[in-house]
Design a protein around this motif. Structure first.
Motif, PDB file in Angstrom:
ATOM      1  N   ILE B 494      10.538  -4.469   1.880  1.00 39.17           N
ATOM      2  CA  ILE B 494       9.814  -3.813   2.971  1.00 39.17           C
ATOM      3  C   ILE B 494       8.430  -3.486   2.425  1.00 39.17           C
ATOM      4  N   PRO B 495       7.411  -4.239   2.809  1.00 37.44           N
ATOM      5  CA  PRO B 495       6.074  -4.018   2.244  1.00 37.44           C
ATOM      6  C   PRO B 495       5.587  -2.613   2.543  1.00 37.44           C
ATOM      7  N   LEU B 496       4.737  -2.125   1.649  1.00 34.59           N
ATOM      8  CA  LEU B 496       4.181  -0.789   1.790  1.00 34.59           C
ATOM      9  C   LEU B 496       2.782  -0.914   2.373  1.00 34.59           C
ATOM     10  N   ASN B 497       2.523  -0.194   3.421  1.00 35.25           N
ATOM     11  CA  ASN B 497       1.170  -0.208   3.966  1.00 35.25           C
ATOM     12  C   ASN B 497       0.376   0.930   3.354  1.00 35.25           C
ATOM     13  N   ILE B 498      -0.800   0.582   2.860  1.00 34.78           N
ATOM     14  CA  ILE B 498      -1.668   1.598   2.287  1.00 34.78           C
ATOM     15  C   ILE B 498      -2.970   1.591   3.069  1.00 34.78           C
ATOM     16  N   LYS B 499      -3.335   2.757   3.550  1.00 34.50           N
ATOM     17  CA  LYS B 499      -4.579   2.889   4.300  1.00 34.50           C
ATOM     18  C   LYS B 499      -5.675   3.257   3.303  1.00 34.50           C
ATOM     19  N   LEU B 500      -6.733   2.468   3.288  1.00 34.18           N
ATOM     20  CA  LEU B 500      -7.806   2.717   2.335  1.00 34.18           C
ATOM     21  C   LEU B 500      -9.109   3.002   3.067  1.00 34.18           C
ATOM     22  N   THR B 501     -10.024   3.634   2.345  1.00 35.00           N
ATOM     23  CA  THR B 501     -11.363   3.773   2.908  1.00 35.00           C
ATOM     24  C   THR B 501     -12.005   2.390   2.894  1.00 35.00           C
ATOM     25  N   LYS B 502     -13.067   2.225   3.663  1.00 36.81           N
ATOM     26  CA  LYS B 502     -13.737   0.923   3.743  1.00 36.81           C
ATOM     27  C   LYS B 502     -14.168   0.449   2.364  1.00 36.81           C
ATOM     28  N   ILE B 503     -14.717   1.401   1.578  1.00 36.69           N
ATOM     29  CA  ILE B 503     -15.220   1.037   0.252  1.00 36.69           C
ATOM     30  C   ILE B 503     -14.075   0.566  -0.642  1.00 36.69           C
ATOM     31  N   ASP B 504     -12.989   1.334  -0.641  1.00 40.75           N
ATOM     32  CA  ASP B 504     -11.845   0.970  -1.470  1.00 40.75           C
ATOM     33  C   ASP B 504     -11.238  -0.360  -1.039  1.00 40.75           C
ATOM     34  N   PHE B 505     -11.267  -0.578   0.249  1.00 38.98           N
ATOM     35  CA  PHE B 505     -10.702  -1.811   0.784  1.00 38.98           C
ATOM     36  C   PHE B 505     -11.452  -3.022   0.224  1.00 38.98           C
ATOM     37  N   HIS B 506     -12.769  -2.933   0.235  1.00 37.70           N
ATOM     38  CA  HIS B 506     -13.556  -4.051  -0.286  1.00 37.70           C
ATOM     39  C   HIS B 506     -13.417  -4.168  -1.788  1.00 37.70           C
ATOM     40  N   LEU B 507     -13.283  -3.012  -2.429  1.00 42.50           N
ATOM     41  CA  LEU B 507     -13.089  -3.015  -3.871  1.00 42.50           C
ATOM     42  C   LEU B 507     -11.777  -3.728  -4.216  1.00 42.50           C
ATOM     43  N   ALA B 508     -10.727  -3.394  -3.489  1.00 42.88           N
ATOM     44  CA  ALA B 508      -9.425  -4.013  -3.726  1.00 42.88           C
ATOM     45  C   ALA B 508      -9.521  -5.519  -3.529  1.00 42.88           C
ATOM     46  N   GLU B 509     -10.303  -5.897  -2.531  1.00 50.46           N
ATOM     47  CA  GLU B 509     -10.476  -7.315  -2.244  1.00 50.46           C
ATOM     48  C   GLU B 509     -11.133  -8.026  -3.428  1.00 50.46           C
ATOM     49  N   SER B 510     -12.169  -7.361  -3.979  1.00 46.80           N
ATOM     50  CA  SER B 510     -12.898  -8.024  -5.061  1.00 46.80           C
ATOM     51  C   SER B 510     -12.122  -7.970  -6.376  1.00 46.80           C
ATOM     52  N   LEU B 511     -11.183  -7.048  -6.481  1.00 47.60           N
ATOM     53  CA  LEU B 511     -10.419  -6.931  -7.726  1.00 47.60           C
ATOM     54  C   LEU B 511      -9.034  -7.569  -7.595  1.00 47.60           C
ATOM     55  N   LYS B 512      -8.851  -8.346  -6.546  1.00 50.11           N
ATOM     56  CA  LYS B 512      -7.510  -8.845  -6.241  1.00 50.11           C
ATOM     57  C   LYS B 512      -6.847  -9.519  -7.443  1.00 50.11           C
ATOM     58  N   GLU B 513      -7.612 -10.327  -8.138  1.00 49.48           N
ATOM     59  CA  GLU B 513      -7.022 -11.094  -9.226  1.00 49.48           C
ATOM     60  C   GLU B 513      -6.581 -10.190 -10.380  1.00 49.48           C
ATOM     61  N   GLU B 514      -7.460  -9.251 -10.705  1.00 47.95           N
ATOM     62  CA  GLU B 514      -7.124  -8.320 -11.788  1.00 47.95           C
ATOM     63  C   GLU B 514      -5.914  -7.473 -11.458  1.00 47.95           C
ATOM     64  N   LEU B 515      -5.876  -7.009 -10.214  1.00 53.62           N
ATOM     65  CA  LEU B 515      -4.746  -6.184  -9.790  1.00 53.62           C
ATOM     66  C   LEU B 515      -3.466  -7.009  -9.835  1.00 53.62           C
ATOM     67  N   GLN B 516      -3.594  -8.277  -9.513  1.00 54.90           N
ATOM     68  CA  GLN B 516      -2.441  -9.160  -9.547  1.00 54.90           C
ATOM     69  C   GLN B 516      -1.938  -9.322 -10.980  1.00 54.90           C
ATOM     70  N   ASN B 517      -2.882  -9.395 -11.919  1.00 53.36           N
ATOM     71  CA  ASN B 517      -2.478  -9.498 -13.315  1.00 53.36           C
ATOM     72  C   ASN B 517      -1.700  -8.274 -13.775  1.00 53.36           C
ATOM     73  N   LEU B 518      -1.968  -7.160 -13.168  1.00 58.95           N
ATOM     74  CA  LEU B 518      -1.231  -5.946 -13.522  1.00 58.95           C
ATOM     75  C   LEU B 518       0.103  -5.862 -12.794  1.00 58.95           C
ATOM     76  N   GLY B 519       0.300  -6.730 -11.807  1.00 54.63           N
ATOM     77  CA  GLY B 519       1.575  -6.733 -11.101  1.00 54.63           C
ATOM     78  C   GLY B 519       1.504  -6.291  -9.646  1.00 54.63           C
ATOM     79  N   PHE B 520       0.319  -6.071  -9.138  1.00 53.01           N
ATOM     80  CA  PHE B 520       0.193  -5.701  -7.728  1.00 53.01           C
ATOM     81  C   PHE B 520      -0.081  -6.954  -6.887  1.00 53.01           C
ATOM     82  N   ASN B 521       0.782  -7.245  -5.966  1.00 46.58           N
ATOM     83  CA  ASN B 521       0.516  -8.296  -4.988  1.00 46.58           C
ATOM     84  C   ASN B 521       0.266  -7.619  -3.657  1.00 46.58           C
ATOM     85  N   PHE B 522      -0.756  -8.095  -2.953  1.00 49.88           N
ATOM     86  CA  PHE B 522      -0.980  -7.487  -1.645  1.00 49.88           C
ATOM     87  C   PHE B 522      -1.681  -8.435  -0.698  1.00 49.88           C
ATOM     88  N   ILE B 523      -1.567  -8.108   0.564  1.00 50.93           N
ATOM     89  CA  ILE B 523      -2.245  -8.859   1.609  1.00 50.93           C
ATOM     90  C   ILE B 523      -3.223  -7.902   2.257  1.00 50.93           C
TER      91      ILE B 523
END
Lengths: 364, 629
Positions: B494-523
């Motif tokens: 059951i995926p977890l929905n996380i509500k982010l601020t606009k800035i954090d949202f774009h940050l997460a987008e740009s760090l997607k690969e690094e976060l994935q290396n740590l074990g976070f997968n997200f859409i």
């Protein structure tokens, strides 16, 4: 209040209510058990304000009445009583004398009037189920419930009653266990209730292998009445996730395997796996499942289980604990595992009908 | 209708502007000394009376001014330092805005004496509140002397805001220290109420720091030097173990100018990693040189802040430079019996130079005894008590250590391209020779009070804290192990929905690969909602959201590599629990293995909490102690 009770009965009763007593509370009376003596029995009552339990014990009552005492202290005393039978007498409102052979205790309590009352319970509907059946269903599912308090709804177990079918579901968001049974219910009912896992764990202890349990419901509470024992619990409010959505409709492949041999293989390989971050890899190929656990610092474990399989070869990685949980809870000789690829959920099935959906670990 | 808007008269807007540039005596000192430096002076003398409230005078032997220049020097936006906009883009002088003298003149009595070397006679200009009262010819030395009296005499509001003499003097003192550190090639004298506080000869940077902070402090420093075509850094940082509880004595200079930047300070701290205990801070004196086109120093009138074109790159560069220095240095704590001047002398020196009974003597004393914190007595590593003076060797060793570090920490350096610096290729230093197994056996090794392992080495005696050393070994193992499993991501049913601020949202987008290396997968969903579909398999259910947000915050604040701090803490507590304790008896083979493994570690000198693992007494020191030399 004055009564005489068999030591073993008292121990049994206090043992049952012990888990209800919370270990830390700002309301000291919740450390206590309320004892009420009436006619030919006494009743023990304990509550943590969301789950309450009442159980009756046979006793020779000379004088009715009630008072409350520290449950843990009373339990410790009961276990050490030198003779089979003990006399319990209330000296005044909140001081009791327990006499057993040569030993006697004076025990300070808190007056019964101060004890939190049983919440009013107006039944909206009720039905009967076999205790053994309910116990079995709960045991097969409850372990999958979450203990993460941030998603409160998943801390509960869903009991869904539809027509003559009862479905019990538990999930922590990573795996899901579901069991379904046909039951005799008087009329067509459609009820969904989410019961806290604490209540369920108590219920499993109290349910016997015979007789029936009467389940009564109100808006936000449920009571489970058995012969000498009643559990009343608040229900978890909120909407339980749509469990049907996460159960894959159709998987590509299916393997039937002996439950004990798979469980044994997992247990043996998991020893090697990293304790904090366990993983096992299942390599599935023609007529064989290979299970590998490796740990850079320790070594590797490898098991092969012959199976009848002619589908595609693939590898999947799982947290071994998540895979072993249902195998431990089931009792059938064979189980089936269904899967599609290394990133899609795998499904463990047994013909109860029982379904267990598990998400794999993704690498890199 | 009468017009309401008027142009302010010059003397009024100078007064207003003075508030920006000159807000306390310390800022006058800064402006004047910077002018002296920009004028090419090699000797600068600062004289201060009553914490600058009565007098601030700066004499220099710089280029001086002609009579004409001297007359207009106090006009706003008059400057010799830039002429065109292009010059502004290429600022290398300290001042350039042409505001300082005008602002100071607006709020004080100013006396300027100046002479250029071509003239025989100099010029005296006297100004009160922007009005030129006097311009005369006088005989004077080459260079310029500016005396500021009665500061804020005509702005009582500002004057009332001045703090006590002690506080204002501290600001002057700090300003002086910054300028003296950044210009070691210039001689400085500093008089306070006629007491000579400092007489600093022309020096190397390290000796200038020693002159200012004491010899012992100078010896606790490590040399940093690194650079490429675009940016380079030189300077000194504290050795781990000589860090302090406060963020004092941290100096960053950009193209010779002192500046403050929290993020770059953090770049330095973070390079120390686990070498320092939480809550301790290193001292540093780091000079960054960068193409002036890549920075904007004209952000703030006092020029304390600068804007970098690419702050992230500067961050990475600084961090790597400091880290390389730490990794390639031998950080063993030597116990010396050296005859170097112990630090207690410094306040005495100062007192001695000064006249008695003045408040400043006591003031300086408190200044310097603060400083004593890092040069002996008050540090966490206190050998001062035993009468020993700590001395340190500066040999560059440990290339083997370094290469292990590089190889085993691929995850640590995701962001920054850290090529191997020459320092890392140094040959192995003497201290590590004994660590080869067969050689360890040759040396005596014994246990002292079931607590310390004493080990004879080629150069002397090593004392190893058995618990700290074992902790270090286990910690490194644990970190490696935890990170090697980092790639597992538990997929969510059951995926977890996380509500982010606009800035954090774009940050997460740009760090997607690094976060994935740590074990976070997200859409990434629209509407700033992020759907977590996989989480690191070792994090506790319920923590996902919190940890994810922490990672983003960590990045936002410092723009550093993402790191699950939880794993690091786990490794530390594991190491602490599993290590042999003080009081455990060790057999010889165990001690040999401990020493071998310690020196095979990436950072053998300190335990994961920043305490030393090894202390060394060299044979020479012992010889000296027994008067054998």
């Amino acid at each position: 209040m004055k009564f005489t009770i068999q030591r073993d009965e008292l121990i049994k009763g206090l043992q049952l209510i012990q888990p209800i007593i919370i270990s830390h509370t700002t309301l000291p009376i919740l450390y206590n058990v309320l004892i009420t003596a009436e006619k030919d029995k006494i009743t023990l009552f304990a509550t943590d304000l969301s789950v309450s339990m009442k159980c009756s014990l046979p006793a020779k009552v000379n004088k009715t009445g009630s008072s409350s005492f520290n449950a843990k202290m009373l339990f410790n005393i009961a276990r050490e009583l030198p003779q089979d039978s003990a006399e319990f007498e209330l000296e005044d409102k909140n001081r009791a004398i327990i006499q057993c052979g040569q030993s006697s205790y004076k025990l300070l309590g808190i007056s019964a009037e101060d004890f939190p009352a049983v919440p009013p319970f107006t039944t909206t509907s009720s039905f009967l189920i076999d205790q053994v059946l309910l116990k079995d269903m709960l045991q097969k599912t409850t372990y999958a419930a979450s203990d993460d308090e941030s998603r409160l709804i998943l801390n509960g177990v869903l009991m869904s009653i539809k027509g003559h079918k009862i479905i019990i579901v538990a999930t922590d968001g990573r795996r899901l266990a579901l069991v379904e049974k046909e039951v005799e219910l008087p009329d067509d009912q459609k009820i969904d209730l989410v019961i806290p896992a604490k209540t369920i764990n108590e219920l499993i202890k109290v349910l016997k292998d015979e007789g029936q349990v009467k389940i009564s419901l109100t808006q936000n509470m449920a009571s489970f009445e058995m012969e000498n024992c009643t559990i009343i619990s608040k229900l978890i409010e909120g909407v339980y996730p749509n469990y049907q959505q996460v159960i894959p409709g159709q998987c590509d492949e299916r393997i039937t395997i002996e439950r004990e041999s798979l469980l044994g293989a997992l247990r043996r390989t998991a020893i090697i796996s990293n304790e904090r971050n366990p993983s096992v890899k299942l390599n599935i190929s023609k007529n064989q499942i290979q299970i590998i656990a490796s740990n850079n610092d320790v070594g590797e474990a490898n098991e092969q289980i012959p199976v009848k399989y002619s589908g595609k070869s693939l590898s999947m990685t799982f947290n071994p604990n998540y895979l072993m949980d249902p195998l431990r809870a089931l009792s059938s000789d064979d189980i089936a595992i269904e899967f599609t690829d290394d990133l899609s959920p795998a499904v463990v099935k047994s013909n109860i009908p029982f379904i267990y959906v598990l998400m794999p670990l993704r690498i890199g | 209708m009468k017009n309401k808007i008027q142009i302010l008269p010059e003397h009024l807007y100078n007064k207003i502007a003075a508030g920006e540039v000159v807000n306390r005596p310390g800022s006058v000192v800064k402006e004047l000394i910077e002018n002296s430096i920009d004028s090419g002076a090699t000797r600068i003398c600062l004289i201060v009376k009553e914490a600058g409230k009565a007098l601030i005078q700066v004499n220099d032997n710089g280029s001086g001014m002609t009579e004409e220049d001297a007359a207009i020097a106090f006009r706003r936006h008059s400057t010799s330092k830039i002429k065109t906009y292009d010059d502004l883009e290429n600022i290398l002088t300290l001042g350039f805005r042409g505001e300082a003298l005008a602002s100071i003149a607006a709020i004080a009595h100013v006396e300027l004496k100046t002479r250029i070397s071509d003239d025989d006679i100099g010029t005296l200009v006297r100004i009160e509140g922007n009005d030129v009262k006097e311009i005369t010819k006088i005989s004077s030395d080459k260079g310029t002397s500016v005396a500021i009296k009665n500061l804020f005499y005509n702005t009582p509001g500002r004057r009332n805001f001045l703090k006590s003499n002690q506080t204002e003097f501290r600001h002057i003192y700090e300003t002086f220290v910054k300028l003296a550190v950044s210009n070691p090639g210039t001689e400085f004298e500093f008089y306070n109420n006629d007491d000579l506080l400092f007489n600093l000869p022309k020096r190397s940077l390290q000796l200038r720091i020693q002159d200012l902070f004491g010899d012992d402090f100078g010896k606790t420093l490590l040399n940093v030097e690194n650079g490429n075509q675009i940016i380079n850094v030189k300077g000194f940082i504290s050795r781990p173990g000589f860090t302090k509880k406060s963020k004092q004595d941290q100096f960053l200079f950009l193209n010779g100018r002192f500046f403050t930047n929290k993020s770059l300070n953090f770049a330095v701290y973070s390079a120390y990693d686990d070498l320092i205990e939480k809550g301790n801070y290193p001292s540093f004196f780091l000079f960054i040189h960068i193409d002036p086109k890549k920075v904007d120093v004209n952000v703030h009138p006092s020029k304390l802040e600068v804007k970098f074109e690419d702050e992230g790159a500067v961050f990475g560069f600084l961090r790597k430079s400091v880290r390389d220095t730490l990794r390639s240095s031998d950080l063993t704590f030597d116990i010396g019996f050296g005859d170097s001047i112990s630090f207690e002398n410094e306040p005495q020196n100062l007192e001695h130079r000064g006249s008695h009974g003045e408040s400043t003597a006591g003031l300086i004393k408190s200044e310097t005894s603060d400083r004593a914190g890092f040069t002996g007595g008050n540090t966490s590593f206190t050998h001062g008590d035993s009468g020993f003076t700590e001395g340190f060797r500066q040999d560059n060793g440990g290339s083997r250590i370094h290469s292990i570090f590089e190889a085993s920490n691929p995850l640590n350096d995701i962001n920054i391209d850290e090529s191997v610096s020459p320092a890392e290729q140094n040959s192995q230093s003497a201290i590590f020779e004994h660590t080869k197994k067969d050689e360890t056996e040759k040396f005596n090794i014994w246990q002292f009070r079931n607590k310390y392992v004493m080990c004879e080495t080629e150069t002397g005696l090593m004392i190893i804290d058995q618990h700290a050393a074992h902790e270090r070994i286990l910690y490194e193992k644990a970190v490696q192990l935890l990170n090697s499993h980092a790639a597992f991501s538990q997929q969510l049913l059951i995926p977890l929905n996380i509500k982010l601020t606009k800035i954090d949202f774009h940050l997460a987008e740009s760090l997607k690969e690094e976060l994935q290396n740590l074990g976070f997968n997200f859409i990434l969903r629209t509407d700033s909602t992020l759907e977590l579909t996989g989480i690191p398999s070792d994090i506790k259910p319920g923590d996902e959201h919190k940890i994810f947000q922490e990672l983003l915050d960590q990045y936002k604040e410092y723009e550093v590599k993402l790191n699950l701090e939880k794993r690091d803490n786990l490794a530390k507590s594991f190491a602490c629990r599993s290590a042999v304790k003080a009081g455990d008896r060790l057999l010889k083979q165990e001690m040999v293995s401990l020493v071998d493994n310690l020196f095979a570690a990436q950072m053998p000198y300190v335990c994961p909490h920043g305490r030393p693992t090894v202390i060394r007494i060299t044979t020479e020191e012992l010889d000296k102690r027994f008067s054998r030399t």
